[in-house]
Design an enzyme around this catalytic site. Structure first.
Site: not given
Length: 103
Positions: A101-103
């Site tokens: 869930n890290c861009l």
């Protein structure tokens, strides 16, 4: 060293990881690893072993705070050591998959 990296520079095969690999990956990021860096790399590797996922920022901060104390368990401390995105950079240097869930 022949490393299999994905397009973002993460190790394809976690079993290839060792401290020399971490230092090589850090060098590619213009980072020289200090004992403070290693403390967090080992913490993230332990987190992955227990939960089978690379931590995003909130779980990372929480884990650091619980294990290393308030002075290290905050995003400012993590950003100083691992500029940009601490969870992504830590996972990369620790030989772990990119946090989902890290861009």
């Amino acid at each position: 060293m022949d490393l299999e990296l994905d397009n973002d520079g993460y190790l394809q095969d976690r079993s290839q990881w060792n401290e020399a690999i971490a230092a090589e990956l850090a060098s590619a990021e213009q980072l020289e690893l200090t004992p403070a860096h290693w403390e967090l790399i080992w913490l993230v590797r332990d987190f992955y072993e227990r939960f089978e996922v690379s931590p995003a920022m909130r779980p990372l901060v929480k884990q650091v705070r619980e294990r290393l104390g308030e002075e290290k368990g905050n995003s400012i401390y993590l950003m100083k050591l691992f500029p940009g995105s601490p969870p992504k950079l830590l996972a990369k240097l620790a030989g772990l998959p990119r946090p989902t869930n890290c861009l």
